[in-house]
Motif scaffolding. Sequence first.
Motif, PDB file in Angstrom:
ATOM      1  N   TRP A 151      -5.927  22.450 -15.367  1.00 22.54           N
ATOM      2  CA  TRP A 151      -5.785  20.999 -15.470  1.00 22.54           C
ATOM      3  C   TRP A 151      -4.834  20.470 -14.401  1.00 22.54           C
ATOM      4  N   MET A 152      -3.729  21.176 -14.187  1.00 22.34           N
ATOM      5  CA  MET A 152      -2.767  20.770 -13.165  1.00 22.34           C
ATOM      6  C   MET A 152      -3.416  20.788 -11.781  1.00 22.34           C
ATOM      7  N   LEU A 153      -4.176  21.839 -11.510  1.00 20.02           N
ATOM      8  CA  LEU A 153      -4.858  21.943 -10.219  1.00 20.02           C
ATOM      9  C   LEU A 153      -5.866  20.814 -10.031  1.00 20.02           C
TER      10      LEU A 153
ATOM     11  N   MET B 249       0.828  -1.200   0.000  1.00 17.87           N
ATOM     12  CA  MET B 249       0.000   0.000   0.000  1.00 17.87           C
ATOM     13  C   MET B 249       0.869   1.259   0.000  1.00 17.87           C
ATOM     14  N   VAL B 250       1.950   1.222   0.772  1.00 22.12           N
ATOM     15  CA  VAL B 250       2.861   2.367   0.826  1.00 22.12           C
ATOM     16  C   VAL B 250       3.524   2.573  -0.524  1.00 22.12           C
ATOM     17  N   ILE B 251       3.971   1.498  -1.140  1.00 20.30           N
ATOM     18  CA  ILE B 251       4.620   1.595  -2.447  1.00 20.30           C
ATOM     19  C   ILE B 251       3.637   2.083  -3.504  1.00 20.30           C
ATOM     20  N   SER B 252       2.413   1.590  -3.454  1.00 18.74           N
ATOM     21  CA  SER B 252       1.396   2.037  -4.396  1.00 18.74           C
ATOM     22  C   SER B 252       1.084   3.513  -4.221  1.00 18.74           C
ATOM     23  N   LEU B 253       0.983   3.952  -2.983  1.00 14.88           N
ATOM     24  CA  LEU B 253       0.716   5.360  -2.699  1.00 14.88           C
ATOM     25  C   LEU B 253       1.867   6.242  -3.177  1.00 14.88           C
ATOM     26  N   ALA B 254       3.095   5.816  -2.927  1.00 13.96           N
ATOM     27  CA  ALA B 254       4.261   6.574  -3.384  1.00 13.96           C
ATOM     28  C   ALA B 254       4.336   6.598  -4.912  1.00 13.96           C
ATOM     29  N   GLU B 255       3.990   5.491  -5.534  1.00 16.96           N
ATOM     30  CA  GLU B 255       4.005   5.428  -7.006  1.00 16.96           C
ATOM     31  C   GLU B 255       2.980   6.391  -7.598  1.00 16.96           C
ATOM     32  N   ARG B 256       1.780   6.416  -7.035  1.00 20.03           N
ATOM     33  CA  ARG B 256       0.762   7.353  -7.528  1.00 20.03           C
ATOM     34  C   ARG B 256       1.167   8.801  -7.286  1.00 20.03           C
ATOM     35  N   GLY B 257       1.821   9.059  -6.157  1.00 19.34           N
ATOM     36  CA  GLY B 257       2.286  10.411  -5.873  1.00 19.34           C
ATOM     37  C   GLY B 257       3.356  10.872  -6.845  1.00 19.34           C
TER      38      GLY B 257
ATOM     39  N   LEU C 267      -5.737  18.123  -7.025  1.00 18.50           N
ATOM     40  CA  LEU C 267      -6.903  18.020  -6.142  1.00 18.50           C
ATOM     41  C   LEU C 267      -7.516  16.628  -6.170  1.00 18.50           C
ATOM     42  N   ALA C 268      -7.533  15.984  -7.334  1.00 21.89           N
ATOM     43  CA  ALA C 268      -8.065  14.615  -7.417  1.00 21.89           C
ATOM     44  C   ALA C 268      -7.193  13.657  -6.604  1.00 21.89           C
TER      45      ALA C 268
END
Length: 89
Positions: free
Chosen positions: A68-70, A5-13, A74-75
């Motif tokens: 678009w960046m915002l 979960m941590v790796i997935s969260l970091a990857e999405r970030g 935000l999403a």
Amino acid sequence: MSAEMVISLAERGVFTVILVAGPLLITALGLGLIVSIFQATTQIQEQTLAFIPKIVGVLLALVIFGPWMLSQVLAFAQQIYSNLHQFVG
């Protein structure tokens, strides 16, 4: 919270950061290349000449891509806050 979960969260970030920063970086890179070619062909070696077009180009790209960046940031933040109960405890 598991390691996956941590790796997935970091990857999405990281993906969100790259996605948001991409248009501005590509704009600065393209304008820098164009100014460098112009300087090489005209043999004008003024170092401050490269900064003004980049600043103006990045500012225009920020105006164009800003909403678009915002929305992307935000999403991502909304997704983090909506799943906050999974991260705590």
